[in-house]
Every structure is written in C-alpha cells, then in structure tokens.
Scaffold this motif. Sequence first.
Motif, PDB file in Angstrom:
ATOM      1  N   VAL A 229      16.504 -17.002   1.889  1.00  0.00           N
ATOM      2  CA  VAL A 229      16.622 -16.175   0.682  1.00  0.00           C
ATOM      3  C   VAL A 229      15.309 -16.213  -0.092  1.00  0.00           C
ATOM      4  CG1 VAL A 229      17.751 -15.940  -1.566  1.00  0.00           C
ATOM      5  CG2 VAL A 229      19.119 -16.435   0.469  1.00  0.00           C
ATOM      6  N   ASP A 230      14.783 -17.413  -0.281  1.00  0.00           N
ATOM      7  CA  ASP A 230      13.531 -17.554  -1.029  1.00  0.00           C
ATOM      8  C   ASP A 230      12.384 -16.831  -0.325  1.00  0.00           C
ATOM      9  OD1 ASP A 230      14.921 -19.078  -2.843  1.00  0.00           O
ATOM     10  OD2 ASP A 230      14.256 -21.005  -2.025  1.00  0.00           O
ATOM     11  N   LEU A 231      12.347 -16.943   0.998  1.00  0.00           N
ATOM     12  CA  LEU A 231      11.313 -16.264   1.774  1.00  0.00           C
ATOM     13  C   LEU A 231      11.415 -14.748   1.609  1.00  0.00           C
ATOM     14  CD1 LEU A 231       9.022 -16.816   3.881  1.00  0.00           C
ATOM     15  CD2 LEU A 231      10.748 -16.433   5.652  1.00  0.00           C
ATOM     16  N   THR A 232      12.648 -14.246   1.652  1.00  0.00           N
ATOM     17  CA  THR A 232      12.867 -12.814   1.480  1.00  0.00           C
ATOM     18  C   THR A 232      12.271 -12.311   0.180  1.00  0.00           C
ATOM     19  OG1 THR A 232      14.848 -12.617   2.854  1.00  0.00           O
ATOM     20  CG2 THR A 232      14.639 -11.051   1.041  1.00  0.00           C
ATOM     21  N   PHE A 233      12.604 -12.961  -0.913  1.00  0.00           N
ATOM     22  CA  PHE A 233      12.204 -12.422  -2.201  1.00  0.00           C
ATOM     23  C   PHE A 233      10.762 -12.779  -2.581  1.00  0.00           C
ATOM     24  CE2 PHE A 233      16.836 -12.143  -2.368  1.00  0.00           C
ATOM     25  CZ  PHE A 233      16.945 -10.791  -2.647  1.00  0.00           C
ATOM     26  N   ARG A 234      10.107 -13.527  -1.700  1.00  0.00           N
ATOM     27  CA  ARG A 234       8.675 -13.727  -1.846  1.00  0.00           C
ATOM     28  C   ARG A 234       7.899 -12.585  -1.196  1.00  0.00           C
ATOM     29  NH1 ARG A 234       8.077 -18.663   0.599  1.00  0.00           N
ATOM     30  NH2 ARG A 234       9.042 -19.538  -1.247  1.00  0.00           N
ATOM     31  N   TYR A 235       8.426 -12.067  -0.075  1.00  0.00           N
ATOM     32  CA  TYR A 235       7.657 -11.093   0.691  1.00  0.00           C
ATOM     33  C   TYR A 235       8.375  -9.762   0.922  1.00  0.00           C
ATOM     34  CZ  TYR A 235       4.867 -15.217   1.786  1.00  0.00           C
ATOM     35  OH  TYR A 235       4.075 -16.351   1.697  1.00  0.00           O
ATOM     36  N   ALA A 236       9.615  -9.643   0.466  1.00  0.00           N
ATOM     37  CA  ALA A 236      10.376  -8.418   0.704  1.00  0.00           C
ATOM     38  C   ALA A 236      11.210  -8.085  -0.527  1.00  0.00           C
ATOM     39  CB  ALA A 236      11.247  -8.571   1.949  1.00  0.00           C
ATOM     40  N   ASP A 237      12.112  -7.118  -0.376  1.00  0.00           N
ATOM     41  CA  ASP A 237      12.819  -6.584  -1.541  1.00  0.00           C
ATOM     42  C   ASP A 237      14.326  -6.826  -1.538  1.00  0.00           C
ATOM     43  OD1 ASP A 237      10.441  -5.112  -2.704  1.00  0.00           O
ATOM     44  OD2 ASP A 237      10.539  -4.214  -0.704  1.00  0.00           O
ATOM     45  N   GLN A 238      14.895  -7.041  -0.379  1.00  0.00           N
ATOM     46  CA  GLN A 238      16.337  -7.308  -0.303  1.00  0.00           C
ATOM     47  C   GLN A 238      16.644  -7.932   1.050  1.00  0.00           C
ATOM     48  OE1 GLN A 238      19.168  -8.431  -1.427  1.00  0.00           O
ATOM     49  NE2 GLN A 238      19.191  -6.785  -2.989  1.00  0.00           N
TER      50      GLN A 238
ATOM     51  N   LYS B 293       0.809  -1.214   0.000  1.00  0.00           N
ATOM     52  CA  LYS B 293       0.000   0.000   0.000  1.00  0.00           C
ATOM     53  C   LYS B 293       0.849   1.274   0.000  1.00  0.00           C
ATOM     54  CE  LYS B 293      -3.863  -2.312   0.204  1.00  0.00           C
ATOM     55  NZ  LYS B 293      -4.762  -2.380  -0.984  1.00  0.00           N
ATOM     56  N   LEU B 294       1.914   1.285   0.807  1.00  0.00           N
ATOM     57  CA  LEU B 294       2.751   2.472   0.908  1.00  0.00           C
ATOM     58  C   LEU B 294       3.937   2.446  -0.049  1.00  0.00           C
ATOM     59  CD1 LEU B 294       2.855   3.012   4.792  1.00  0.00           C
ATOM     60  CD2 LEU B 294       1.203   3.876   3.110  1.00  0.00           C
ATOM     61  N   LYS B 295       4.155   1.306  -0.697  1.00  0.00           N
ATOM     62  CA  LYS B 295       5.290   1.141  -1.615  1.00  0.00           C
ATOM     63  C   LYS B 295       6.620   1.408  -0.915  1.00  0.00           C
ATOM     64  CE  LYS B 295       2.233   0.316  -4.728  1.00  0.00           C
ATOM     65  NZ  LYS B 295       1.933  -1.105  -5.081  1.00  0.00           N
ATOM     66  N   MET B 296       6.692   0.994   0.333  1.00  0.00           N
ATOM     67  CA  MET B 296       7.875   1.185   1.152  1.00  0.00           C
ATOM     68  C   MET B 296       8.801  -0.027   1.004  1.00  0.00           C
ATOM     69  SD  MET B 296       7.976   1.727   5.305  1.00  0.00           S
ATOM     70  CE  MET B 296       6.975   3.228   5.228  1.00  0.00           C
ATOM     71  N   PRO B 297      10.094   0.171   0.789  1.00  0.00           N
ATOM     72  CA  PRO B 297      11.010  -0.967   0.690  1.00  0.00           C
ATOM     73  C   PRO B 297      11.065  -1.757   1.995  1.00  0.00           C
ATOM     74  CG  PRO B 297      12.046   1.060  -0.082  1.00  0.00           C
ATOM     75  CD  PRO B 297      10.775   1.460   0.594  1.00  0.00           C
ATOM     76  N   VAL B 298      11.168  -3.061   1.861  1.00  0.00           N
ATOM     77  CA  VAL B 298      11.322  -3.958   3.008  1.00  0.00           C
ATOM     78  C   VAL B 298      12.579  -4.782   2.796  1.00  0.00           C
ATOM     79  CG1 VAL B 298      10.340  -5.878   4.307  1.00  0.00           C
ATOM     80  CG2 VAL B 298       8.835  -4.081   3.410  1.00  0.00           C
ATOM     81  N   ILE B 299      13.484  -4.729   3.775  1.00  0.00           N
ATOM     82  CA  ILE B 299      14.649  -5.607   3.784  1.00  0.00           C
ATOM     83  C   ILE B 299      14.486  -6.590   4.940  1.00  0.00           C
ATOM     84  CG2 ILE B 299      16.160  -3.933   2.670  1.00  0.00           C
ATOM     85  CD1 ILE B 299      17.307  -3.198   5.364  1.00  0.00           C
ATOM     86  N   THR B 300      15.165  -7.706   4.869  1.00  0.00           N
ATOM     87  CA  THR B 300      15.010  -8.733   5.900  1.00  0.00           C
ATOM     88  C   THR B 300      16.315  -8.975   6.648  1.00  0.00           C
ATOM     89  OG1 THR B 300      15.515 -10.503   4.328  1.00  0.00           O
ATOM     90  CG2 THR B 300      13.186  -9.943   4.642  1.00  0.00           C
ATOM     91  N   TRP B 301      16.177  -9.534   7.840  1.00  0.00           N
ATOM     92  CA  TRP B 301      17.322  -9.967   8.630  1.00  0.00           C
ATOM     93  C   TRP B 301      16.975 -11.273   9.315  1.00  0.00           C
ATOM     94  CZ3 TRP B 301      16.486 -10.377  13.953  1.00  0.00           C
ATOM     95  CH2 TRP B 301      15.367  -9.683  14.472  1.00  0.00           C
ATOM     96  N   THR B 302      17.954 -12.022   9.722  1.00  0.00           N
ATOM     97  CA  THR B 302      19.281 -12.120   9.141  1.00  0.00           C
ATOM     98  C   THR B 302      19.283 -13.395   8.317  1.00  0.00           C
ATOM     99  OG1 THR B 302      20.322 -10.991  11.008  1.00  0.00           O
ATOM    100  CG2 THR B 302      21.754 -12.309   9.600  1.00  0.00           C
ATOM    101  N   ILE B 303      19.667 -13.313   7.056  1.00  0.00           N
ATOM    102  CA  ILE B 303      19.518 -14.402   6.102  1.00  0.00           C
ATOM    103  C   ILE B 303      20.788 -15.236   6.069  1.00  0.00           C
ATOM    104  CG2 ILE B 303      18.992 -14.982   3.712  1.00  0.00           C
ATOM    105  CD1 ILE B 303      16.750 -13.548   5.411  1.00  0.00           C
ATOM    106  N   ARG B 304      20.610 -16.560   6.270  1.00  0.00           N
ATOM    107  CA  ARG B 304      21.777 -17.443   6.363  1.00  0.00           C
ATOM    108  C   ARG B 304      21.697 -18.675   5.452  1.00  0.00           C
ATOM    109  NH1 ARG B 304      20.498 -15.962  11.788  1.00  0.00           N
ATOM    110  NH2 ARG B 304      22.102 -14.581  12.686  1.00  0.00           N
ATOM    111  N   ASP B 305      20.574 -18.893   4.766  1.00  0.00           N
ATOM    112  CA  ASP B 305      20.451 -20.093   3.937  1.00  0.00           C
ATOM    113  C   ASP B 305      19.441 -19.866   2.812  1.00  0.00           C
ATOM    114  OD1 ASP B 305      17.899 -20.324   5.147  1.00  0.00           O
ATOM    115  OD2 ASP B 305      18.675 -21.668   6.689  1.00  0.00           O
ATOM    116  N   ARG B 306      19.358 -20.840   1.915  1.00  0.00           N
ATOM    117  CA  ARG B 306      18.494 -20.739   0.747  1.00  0.00           C
ATOM    118  C   ARG B 306      17.016 -20.555   1.087  1.00  0.00           C
ATOM    119  NH1 ARG B 306      18.157 -19.170  -4.302  1.00  0.00           N
ATOM    120  NH2 ARG B 306      20.002 -20.337  -4.939  1.00  0.00           N
ATOM    121  N   PRO B 307      16.450 -21.311   2.046  1.00  0.00           N
ATOM    122  CA  PRO B 307      15.036 -21.079   2.367  1.00  0.00           C
ATOM    123  C   PRO B 307      14.751 -19.644   2.795  1.00  0.00           C
ATOM    124  CG  PRO B 307      15.735 -23.183   3.257  1.00  0.00           C
ATOM    125  CD  PRO B 307      16.975 -22.499   2.766  1.00  0.00           C
TER     126      PRO B 307
END
Length: 241
Positions: free
Chosen positions: A219-228, A203-217
């Motif tokens: 990574v996949d979760l991040t790019f399903r629901y967030a931007d980086q 709705k707000l078109k606000m970037p979402v980054i995730t923490w802390t990514i350590r494995d492929r699952p």
Amino acid sequence: MKKLSWLTKRPIAHRGLHDLNKKVWENTLTAFSRAVDRNFAIECDVHLSSDRVPVIIHDGDLKRLTRTDGFVWQRTAAEMQALKVGRTKDHIPALAELLDLVRGKVPLVIELKGIAGHDDGLVEAVGAQLNKYKGKVAIMSFDHWLIRDFGKYMPDIPAGLTAYGKDSHLIEAHFSMLAHGLDFTSYAAGDLPNPFVGFVRDKLKMPVITWTIRDRPAVDLTFRYADQMTFEGFDPDKMKA
C-alpha cells in the motif's frame, strides 16, 4: 486523454471482493456484489467463449477454478455458465451479468485476456457490450495485439496497459504502446519505481494503478509511486484508519 479521476477515487477490488477463495471466490457475482456493497471499484478478467461471448474468468485453463478439464475457448458461454466455481453455488458469469448487476453503481476495470489463436473477436464482442453500458468502465490488457484494437472497437472507453517488469526490453515494449492511445496503466507494484511509470505519471499525467496489493508495505509503495491500488485479502478502509 480522457478524464479519469473516477478511476483512482476508490480502491479497486481485485477480481471482486472475495476472501481469497475460502468461501467467496474470485470473479463471481457474489464477490462483485460484495464490492458494490462496500463501494469499491471492481477489476475482473474476461475471456472469449467458443461462441464468441465474453465470460468472466482469470485462467484460460478451467482446472483451478472449476475442477474441470479443458479451456475456456473450447466451451460455449452456456457451458461456461453451467460450471460452478470452487465448491460454491456461484457459476462462471458472462460479462453481461456483471454489467446488469453493477449498473453503474461502482466503476469497472475490465482486463481482456488474450489466447493466441483463440481470441479473434474478443475486443469487438466486449466493445459491443461496453459501448451501450451507462456506467464508468475502463478496459486494459497485457496483450499488445488486443490493445491495438481497442481504439477501433471502443474509441470512447478509457484504455490501459497492464504491465510488469523493470528490464530494459520490457520497458521499451511498454513505451511502444503509448502510440496506441493509452489512458492509464496498471503496473505490478513490486516493479515500482521504473522509467515507464515515472514518465507516464509525471510527464503525461496519466493515472497509474497497481496490482496486486495484499499488505501495508505494498500500500505504501503504491501511494509513493502511483495513484490507486488493486487489492485483495484485506480491507483498505480499515488499513487506512
């Protein structure tokens, strides 16, 4: 809302490009230099020393990283910089050292760490340095009382909420912070999806980054629901390949 396409362009090295504190430790100039060399954005943590200087360290307690008793807020910046990290030659750096090292080569995402009763002046001190910095930089925090001062001392610096959780009381608290000029959020990947992230992103078109990514699952979760992603312990470029 500020233009933040640069924030999500490249993966963000969590506390620099360290090797999980084997030889290259987190939040050190060596870890930051390695991130610059690989063209990764850099995330780091900033506390306030006893003489009101921003220093880069995650923990408020010195034990884990320096094998020294006491707390950051009890030490001057010079005393902090004299401490070695792990058994390496790296010292606890001041924020000014990171800014001088990077000089705009890669984006910086700086998390302010509040310590209730001992962080008065943290936002102002960080702002005094970042307002003169020429590179791309964003600030964020878990601590709502710090975020409320971001606009006062750093009105032109992109501001973010670091957050976690799916419980309704946490989600409601996150929504309340939208009144304080947020430009992005950094959210725990394991708590995706949730109504707050969905709203600010869709709705707000606000970037979402995730923490802390350590494995492929993750990574996949991040790019399903967030931007980086904010990552550690692997090479994102090789994983993508």
